[in-house]
Write a protein that holds these residues in place. Structure first.
Motif, PDB file in Angstrom:
ATOM      1  N   PRO A 355      13.203  15.218   0.813  1.00 60.23           N
ATOM      2  CA  PRO A 355      14.508  14.685   0.420  1.00 60.23           C
ATOM      3  C   PRO A 355      14.836  13.344   1.073  1.00 60.23           C
ATOM      4  N   ILE A 356      14.455  13.180   2.342  1.00 60.12           N
ATOM      5  CA  ILE A 356      14.589  11.889   3.033  1.00 60.12           C
ATOM      6  C   ILE A 356      13.287  11.662   3.792  1.00 60.12           C
ATOM      7  N   SER A 357      12.579  10.628   3.432  1.00 58.19           N
ATOM      8  CA  SER A 357      11.284  10.367   4.049  1.00 58.19           C
ATOM      9  C   SER A 357      11.425  10.085   5.544  1.00 58.19           C
ATOM     10  N   ALA A 358      10.438  10.506   6.306  1.00 59.50           N
ATOM     11  CA  ALA A 358      10.418  10.265   7.758  1.00 59.50           C
ATOM     12  C   ALA A 358       9.932   8.842   8.010  1.00 59.50           C
ATOM     13  N   HIS A 359      10.833   7.878   7.843  1.00 63.53           N
ATOM     14  CA  HIS A 359      10.451   6.465   7.900  1.00 63.53           C
ATOM     15  C   HIS A 359       9.772   6.083   9.212  1.00 63.53           C
ATOM     16  N   HIS A 360      10.198   6.699  10.306  1.00 65.59           N
ATOM     17  CA  HIS A 360       9.627   6.329  11.596  1.00 65.59           C
ATOM     18  C   HIS A 360       8.216   6.874  11.791  1.00 65.59           C
ATOM     19  N   GLY A 361       7.728   7.630  10.822  1.00 69.84           N
ATOM     20  CA  GLY A 361       6.341   8.077  10.858  1.00 69.84           C
ATOM     21  C   GLY A 361       5.430   7.276   9.947  1.00 69.84           C
ATOM     22  N   GLU A 362       5.964   6.225   9.333  1.00 68.57           N
ATOM     23  CA  GLU A 362       5.155   5.389   8.448  1.00 68.57           C
ATOM     24  C   GLU A 362       4.241   4.462   9.249  1.00 68.57           C
ATOM     25  N   ASN A 363       3.185   4.028   8.621  1.00 70.34           N
ATOM     26  CA  ASN A 363       2.301   3.004   9.178  1.00 70.34           C
ATOM     27  C   ASN A 363       2.131   1.920   8.108  1.00 70.34           C
ATOM     28  N   LEU A 364       3.062   0.957   8.087  1.00 66.54           N
ATOM     29  CA  LEU A 364       3.069  -0.056   7.045  1.00 66.54           C
ATOM     30  C   LEU A 364       1.909  -1.030   7.223  1.00 66.54           C
ATOM     31  N   MET A 365       1.326  -1.424   6.101  1.00 59.33           N
ATOM     32  CA  MET A 365       0.159  -2.282   6.043  1.00 59.33           C
ATOM     33  C   MET A 365       0.541  -3.665   5.489  1.00 59.33           C
ATOM     34  N   PRO A 366      -0.375  -4.636   5.548  1.00 53.95           N
ATOM     35  CA  PRO A 366      -0.084  -5.947   4.948  1.00 53.95           C
ATOM     36  C   PRO A 366       0.282  -5.862   3.472  1.00 53.95           C
ATOM     37  N   THR A 367      -0.285  -4.906   2.728  1.00 49.65           N
ATOM     38  CA  THR A 367       0.068  -4.772   1.317  1.00 49.65           C
ATOM     39  C   THR A 367       1.479  -4.214   1.122  1.00 49.65           C
ATOM     40  N   ASP A 368       2.104  -3.747   2.205  1.00 51.37           N
ATOM     41  CA  ASP A 368       3.487  -3.268   2.151  1.00 51.37           C
ATOM     42  C   ASP A 368       4.474  -4.374   2.527  1.00 51.37           C
ATOM     43  N   ARG A 369       4.041  -5.607   2.485  1.00 47.47           N
ATOM     44  CA  ARG A 369       4.888  -6.709   2.957  1.00 47.47           C
ATOM     45  C   ARG A 369       6.204  -6.791   2.180  1.00 47.47           C
ATOM     46  N   GLY A 370       6.153  -6.575   0.871  1.00 48.15           N
ATOM     47  CA  GLY A 370       7.380  -6.623   0.080  1.00 48.15           C
ATOM     48  C   GLY A 370       8.381  -5.575   0.522  1.00 48.15           C
ATOM     49  N   VAL A 371       7.884  -4.362   0.806  1.00 40.09           N
ATOM     50  CA  VAL A 371       8.753  -3.287   1.289  1.00 40.09           C
ATOM     51  C   VAL A 371       9.352  -3.658   2.638  1.00 40.09           C
ATOM     52  N   SER A 372       8.523  -4.160   3.534  1.00 41.35           N
ATOM     53  CA  SER A 372       9.004  -4.539   4.861  1.00 41.35           C
ATOM     54  C   SER A 372      10.074  -5.622   4.779  1.00 41.35           C
ATOM     55  N   LEU A 373       9.845  -6.620   3.936  1.00 38.46           N
ATOM     56  CA  LEU A 373      10.777  -7.749   3.843  1.00 38.46           C
ATOM     57  C   LEU A 373      12.123  -7.333   3.275  1.00 38.46           C
ATOM     58  N   TYR A 374      12.111  -6.550   2.193  1.00 40.38           N
ATOM     59  CA  TYR A 374      13.407  -6.218   1.600  1.00 40.38           C
ATOM     60  C   TYR A 374      14.189  -5.265   2.496  1.00 40.38           C
ATOM     61  N   ARG A 375      13.499  -4.327   3.158  1.00 38.67           N
ATOM     62  CA  ARG A 375      14.210  -3.440   4.092  1.00 38.67           C
ATOM     63  C   ARG A 375      14.814  -4.233   5.237  1.00 38.67           C
ATOM     64  N   ARG A 376      14.058  -5.199   5.742  1.00 37.63           N
ATOM     65  CA  ARG A 376      14.563  -6.022   6.842  1.00 37.63           C
ATOM     66  C   ARG A 376      15.815  -6.786   6.424  1.00 37.63           C
ATOM     67  N   ARG A 377      15.812  -7.290   5.185  1.00 44.44           N
ATOM     68  CA  ARG A 377      16.964  -8.053   4.699  1.00 44.44           C
ATOM     69  C   ARG A 377      18.178  -7.147   4.530  1.00 44.44           C
ATOM     70  N   ILE A 378      17.976  -5.934   3.976  1.00 42.04           N
ATOM     71  CA  ILE A 378      19.105  -5.005   3.866  1.00 42.04           C
ATOM     72  C   ILE A 378      19.648  -4.665   5.243  1.00 42.04           C
ATOM     73  N   ARG A 379      18.757  -4.427   6.189  1.00 39.55           N
ATOM     74  CA  ARG A 379      19.199  -4.087   7.542  1.00 39.55           C
ATOM     75  C   ARG A 379      20.064  -5.212   8.126  1.00 39.55           C
ATOM     76  N   GLN A 380      19.643  -6.438   7.890  1.00 39.10           N
ATOM     77  CA  GLN A 380      20.424  -7.576   8.382  1.00 39.10           C
ATOM     78  C   GLN A 380      21.808  -7.611   7.737  1.00 39.10           C
ATOM     79  N   LEU A 381      21.857  -7.382   6.420  1.00 41.74           N
ATOM     80  CA  LEU A 381      23.138  -7.395   5.724  1.00 41.74           C
ATOM     81  C   LEU A 381      24.032  -6.248   6.176  1.00 41.74           C
ATOM     82  N   VAL A 382      23.428  -5.071   6.405  1.00 40.33           N
ATOM     83  CA  VAL A 382      24.186  -3.904   6.887  1.00 40.33           C
ATOM     84  C   VAL A 382      24.798  -4.203   8.254  1.00 40.33           C
TER      85      VAL A 382
END
Length: 463
Positions: A355-382
């Motif tokens: 129901p809610i992914s365990a985000h802190h257990g992820e291991n993001l890769m270079p191919t996940d750059r788009g995911v990393s960037l947009y999450r970072r931007r939302i976090r900044q706006l929040v």
């Protein structure tokens, strides 16, 4: 000590001994990592919920609003959607402020919705119009009518979708108007897809082009185009609230540029699902869907969208309920568990995270750059909003459509001697920079200019 036994053909086998391997670590990993509270939580009073409440969201299909009130849940709030007999749509809190009866059982009238319990009548903006059980000269009733309001939200009905703004009234932004609302030659079909998981899990996929290669192509067979099996050259273009993830593939003599698009917080577009396959020229073909990913609550979400059909969208043969499901997630919704396991699609991938992914257990890769960037931007706006800074809006110029770039562009550009991967990336950059430079044109001029320039690039090269 494990017992020995005699198996087939008199063979002696040793029972109870696991195959010797190193690295078993299940016992040490039984603790489930936490999820990202800032981004995943969407209820009233949470920092993420306050951020999302600064934007317009679709909340229902127009077809879902009939002569009876409809109970809905959005951003963790229990609401009632209704249409007056005069045709106006209202979106109000579920419970009557008199004795908390549910307005889902109310009656739609010309001026508003009437509570079933004691007949109080509410306008679409929440004003109490009548308290009929009290005498006309009753002071407390007059005071309540003047002082109390039913919680209500402004709505906009457009092209089969109902949009609402759930934030503070004095901060209400302009309703965002995207260029894809008026693409010539496109037939739009509104649809809804429900997901039993947090909204981020659904949203992530739009900025994850690699999943198309594996989930939609290699795992259970091609759900879209065969050419999507190839992992292309990935690039991300960040432009304020807009994130564009391109995947460029070599298909024979053709260069296929496919662009997925996210405009924060939750507007998404991509290329076509079934029109393009990389084997013939295609100039600035537009998105298979125009879609918003909306939280129902922290553990459920919904896609509300138009599927787009025509020469610049998907083939008209997919203009059906099942076709929209294929466009949305790669497979139809109503399938057996075995089929879901053999041919998983987006729903299986994102709901399988829980129901809610365990985000802190992820291991993001270079191919996940788009995911990393947009999450970072939302976090900044929040965090900026929590500090008192209102977030930017997609609608920057009143009366001007927001320019979008979700597309398929396919150019006949044979490989050159040398590094073709580098060449593919240079072609994509040239295409996108040309399109960005045309933003100031009118929509008709822009599209004609882009198509002409793409034809020129095909003829003369991108230099």
């Amino acid at each position: 000590m494990a017992a020995d036994a005699v198996g087939e053909a008199g063979m002696t086998v040793n029972l109870g001994q696991p195959v010797k391997r190193s690295g078993y670590s299940g016992y040490e990993r039984t603790q489930v990592p936490d999820y990202d509270h800032e981004l995943a939580e969407t209820g009233s009073g949470t920092v993420g919920g306050e951020f999302l409440r600064r934007y317009w969201h679709p909340v229902a299909l127009t077809s879902e609003v009939g002569d009876l009130p409809r109970e809905i849940r959005v951003l963790g709030e229990d609401l009632v959607l209704f249409r007056t007999t005069a045709g106006e749509i209202g979106l109000v809190h579920k419970h009557c402020p008199h004795r908390r009866a549910s307005l889902a059982f109310g009656r739609c009238e010309e001026n508003g919705i009437r509570c079933c319990y004691h007949g109080w009548l509410f306008a679409p903006d929440g004003e109490i119009l009548e308290t009929p059980g009290e005498s006309p000269d009753c002071g407390p009733a007059a005071d309540v009518r003047a002082r109390v309001r039913l919680g209500a939200y402004p709505v906009v009905e457009y092209a089969g979708l109902v949009f609402a703004y759930l934030g503070p009234a004095d901060r209400m932004p302009d309703f965002p108007w995207y260029d894809s609302f008026e693409t010539p030659g496109i037939t739009r079909r509104p649809y809804r897809a429900d997901y039993d998981c947090n909204w981020l899990q659904v949203l992530d996929a739009i900025m994850d082009p690699v999943h198309t290669t594996f989930l939609h192509s290699l795992n259970g067979g091609a759900q879209f185009s065969e050419a999507m099996k190839e992992i292309g050259e990935l690039q991300v273009f960040e432009r304020g609230l807009q994130f564009l993830g391109s995947n460029t593939r070599r298909v024979g003599d053709f260069v296929w540029i496919r662009v997925n698009e996210l405009v924060l917080p939750n507007f998404t577009q991509a290329g076509s699902a079934f029109t393009a396959d990389g084997t013939r020229a295609h100039y600035f073909g537009r998105s298979s869907f125009t879609r918003w990913v909306v939280p129902v609550d922290d553990r459920r979400s919904m896609s509300l969208a138009w599927a787009n059909f025509g020469d610049r969208g998907d083939p008209h043969e997919y203009n059906s309920k099942e076709g929209c499901e294929l466009i949305e997630q790669g497979e139809i919704v109503d399938r057996t568990q075995e089929d879901r396991q053999r041919r998983p699609a987006d729903a299986e991938a994102v709901e399988g995270m829980g129901p809610i992914s365990a985000h802190h257990g992820e291991n993001l890769m270079p191919t996940d750059r788009g995911v990393s960037l947009y999450r970072r931007r939302i976090r900044q706006l929040v965090r900026n909003l929590a500090g008192g800074e209102e977030p930017a809006q997609p609608q920057q110029q009143q009366g001007q459509a927001i320019r979008t770039y979700g597309q398929d562009t396919i150019l006949r550009l044979p490989a050159k001697d040398g590094n073709d991967r580098k060449y593919l990336k240079s072609v994509t950059r040239a295409v996108m920079e040309m399109q960005f430079a045309a933003e100031g044109m009118s929509l008709a001029e822009r599209d004609a200019h882009i198509i002409t320039e793409l034809e020129r690039m095909e003829r003369d090269g991108p230099g």
